[in-house]
Design a protein around this motif. Structure first.
Motif, PDB file in Angstrom:
ATOM      1  N   LEU A 133       2.806  49.959 143.619  1.00  0.00           N
ATOM      2  CA  LEU A 133       3.491  48.834 142.972  1.00  0.00           C
ATOM      3  C   LEU A 133       2.922  47.505 143.471  1.00  0.00           C
ATOM      4  O   LEU A 133       2.736  46.543 142.694  1.00  0.00           O
ATOM      5  CB  LEU A 133       5.000  48.913 143.247  1.00  0.00           C
ATOM      6  CG  LEU A 133       5.743  50.026 142.511  1.00  0.00           C
ATOM      7  CD1 LEU A 133       7.202  50.051 142.949  1.00  0.00           C
ATOM      8  CD2 LEU A 133       5.652  49.813 140.998  1.00  0.00           C
ATOM      9  N   ILE A 134       2.670  47.400 144.781  1.00  0.00           N
ATOM     10  CA  ILE A 134       2.109  46.168 145.343  1.00  0.00           C
ATOM     11  C   ILE A 134       0.728  45.895 144.745  1.00  0.00           C
ATOM     12  O   ILE A 134       0.352  44.757 144.402  1.00  0.00           O
ATOM     13  CB  ILE A 134       2.024  46.264 146.871  1.00  0.00           C
ATOM     14  CG1 ILE A 134       3.450  46.304 147.481  1.00  0.00           C
ATOM     15  CG2 ILE A 134       1.241  45.104 147.456  1.00  0.00           C
ATOM     16  CD1 ILE A 134       4.274  45.069 147.211  1.00  0.00           C
TER      17      ILE A 134
ATOM     18  N   LEU B  10      -0.481  46.888 141.772  1.00  0.00           N
ATOM     19  CA  LEU B  10      -0.326  46.456 140.381  1.00  0.00           C
ATOM     20  C   LEU B  10       0.159  45.023 140.303  1.00  0.00           C
ATOM     21  O   LEU B  10      -0.297  44.229 139.448  1.00  0.00           O
ATOM     22  CB  LEU B  10       0.657  47.384 139.651  1.00  0.00           C
ATOM     23  CG  LEU B  10       0.173  48.827 139.423  1.00  0.00           C
ATOM     24  CD1 LEU B  10       1.300  49.661 138.816  1.00  0.00           C
ATOM     25  CD2 LEU B  10      -1.040  48.813 138.486  1.00  0.00           C
ATOM     26  N   LEU B  11       1.082  44.665 141.169  1.00  0.00           N
ATOM     27  CA  LEU B  11       1.592  43.307 141.163  1.00  0.00           C
ATOM     28  C   LEU B  11       0.479  42.320 141.511  1.00  0.00           C
ATOM     29  O   LEU B  11       0.369  41.226 140.922  1.00  0.00           O
ATOM     30  CB  LEU B  11       2.741  43.185 142.171  1.00  0.00           C
ATOM     31  CG  LEU B  11       3.421  41.822 142.240  1.00  0.00           C
ATOM     32  CD1 LEU B  11       4.029  41.453 140.881  1.00  0.00           C
ATOM     33  CD2 LEU B  11       4.512  41.812 143.305  1.00  0.00           C
ATOM     34  N   GLY B  12      -0.395  42.687 142.442  1.00  0.00           N
ATOM     35  CA  GLY B  12      -1.509  41.804 142.809  1.00  0.00           C
ATOM     36  C   GLY B  12      -2.467  41.608 141.650  1.00  0.00           C
ATOM     37  O   GLY B  12      -2.975  40.504 141.413  1.00  0.00           O
TER      38      GLY B  12
ATOM     39  N   ILE C 143      -1.709  41.838 138.455  1.00  0.00           N
ATOM     40  CA  ILE C 143      -1.070  40.997 137.429  1.00  0.00           C
ATOM     41  C   ILE C 143      -1.098  39.543 137.861  1.00  0.00           C
ATOM     42  O   ILE C 143      -1.395  38.628 137.058  1.00  0.00           O
ATOM     43  CB  ILE C 143       0.373  41.467 137.197  1.00  0.00           C
ATOM     44  CG1 ILE C 143       0.364  42.863 136.584  1.00  0.00           C
ATOM     45  CG2 ILE C 143       1.141  40.511 136.316  1.00  0.00           C
ATOM     46  CD1 ILE C 143       1.740  43.497 136.517  1.00  0.00           C
ATOM     47  N   VAL C 144      -0.802  39.263 139.112  1.00  0.00           N
ATOM     48  CA  VAL C 144      -0.801  37.853 139.601  1.00  0.00           C
ATOM     49  C   VAL C 144      -2.195  37.277 139.522  1.00  0.00           C
ATOM     50  O   VAL C 144      -2.415  36.130 139.099  1.00  0.00           O
ATOM     51  CB  VAL C 144      -0.254  37.810 141.043  1.00  0.00           C
ATOM     52  CG1 VAL C 144      -0.468  36.414 141.641  1.00  0.00           C
ATOM     53  CG2 VAL C 144       1.217  38.207 141.075  1.00  0.00           C
TER      54      VAL C 144
ATOM     55  N   TYR D  47      -4.551  38.080 137.376  1.00  0.00           N
ATOM     56  CA  TYR D  47      -4.878  37.841 135.987  1.00  0.00           C
ATOM     57  C   TYR D  47      -4.225  36.577 135.499  1.00  0.00           C
ATOM     58  O   TYR D  47      -4.839  35.787 134.758  1.00  0.00           O
ATOM     59  CB  TYR D  47      -4.431  39.049 135.164  1.00  0.00           C
ATOM     60  CG  TYR D  47      -4.680  38.878 133.699  1.00  0.00           C
ATOM     61  CD1 TYR D  47      -5.970  39.100 133.159  1.00  0.00           C
ATOM     62  CD2 TYR D  47      -3.656  38.496 132.827  1.00  0.00           C
ATOM     63  CE1 TYR D  47      -6.191  38.934 131.813  1.00  0.00           C
ATOM     64  CE2 TYR D  47      -3.882  38.349 131.498  1.00  0.00           C
ATOM     65  CZ  TYR D  47      -5.153  38.566 130.963  1.00  0.00           C
ATOM     66  OH  TYR D  47      -5.358  38.402 129.613  1.00  0.00           O
TER      67      TYR D  47
END
Length: 239
Positions: A226-227, A229-231, A233-234, A236
């Motif tokens: 999850l961490i 994927l969040l990185g 997205i941020v 992008y």
């Protein structure tokens, strides 16, 4: 054998292999040698001391039945091992088809005109057949054995109460030995059960630990993903 007109009774003496503090039983066989139904009744001079089963009954024509006499446990031996108790067996002809429930005291009433046959039986105490005769220390060769027991069960020249106590102590020793063995087996069985339960608890505890470990590992991997994927997205969005 006691032979009457109605019943043959065997034996004519009630022999009890006497032991202190123990119920003792002996049996009588009643044989009907007639072609009639015969009712019988057993009486004793000491009813509190003995239990008779059955104490009344019917003997069918040309047949036999057994009567069990049980002496209640005695706390002490009688003097010279002699017993004054007596039994009386009464018998009388009855109508064909009569059963035990039809028997009444009136049937054995001579004054009412009934022909009642009576047989008297005496009680004899004898020692158990497996017992051995104690011989006092210091007995000389050629002198009478003070502790000898005759074949008919009577005691010669020795205190009968002391001999009876000796047999009782031997019997108590055997009982204590048996109880000790039973207690040892029970304790061993309980110990084995406790060990088995302990092993099961250890296995269950290890299983729970492994499941908890897997659960914690799964949560950590998901958290890392999850961490990540969040990185992405941020990053992008920053572009």
């Amino acid at each position: 054998m006691s032979t009457g007109d109605l019943l043959n009774i065997e034996p004519v003496e009630l022999k009890f292999f006497f032991e202190l503090k123990k119920q003792i039983s002996c049996s009588l066989q009643l044989s009907n040698k007639t072609d009639n139904y015969v009712a019988f009744k057993v009486k004793t001079t000491n009813p509190k001391k003995y239990c008779v089963r059955p104490n009344t009954g019917i003997v069918m024509p040309q047949s036999a039945c057994d009567v069990i006499v049980t002496m209640q446990a005695q706390k002490e031996a009688p003097n010279d091992m002699q017993c004054k108790d007596k039994f009386l067996l009464q018998s009388v002809k009855v109508d064909d088809g009569t059963n035990a429930n039809d028997i009444t005291a009136e049937m054995f009433n001579k004054e009412a005109g009934h022909v009642v046959e009576e047989s008297k039986l005496k009680v004899v105490y004898v020692f158990p057949p497996q017992s051995s005769s104690p011989v006092p220390e210091g007995s000389e060769e050629g002198s009478p054995h003070k502790g000898s027991i005759f074949e008919n069960g009577n005691i010669g020249g020795v205190d009968s109460i002391a001999v009876a106590k000796a047999f009782t102590e031997q019997h108590k020793g055997l009982e204590k030995s048996t109880e000790a063995k039973a207690l040892s087996l029970r304790l061993t069985e309980e110990k084995n059960n406790a060990i088995e339960q302990n092993n099961k608890l250890r296995q269950e505890l290890d299983l729970i630990k492994r499941e908890n470990s897997k659960s914690r590992g799964g949560v950590s991997m998901v958290f890392v993903i999850l961490i990540g994927l969040l990185g992405i997205i941020v990053g992008y969005l920053m572009k």
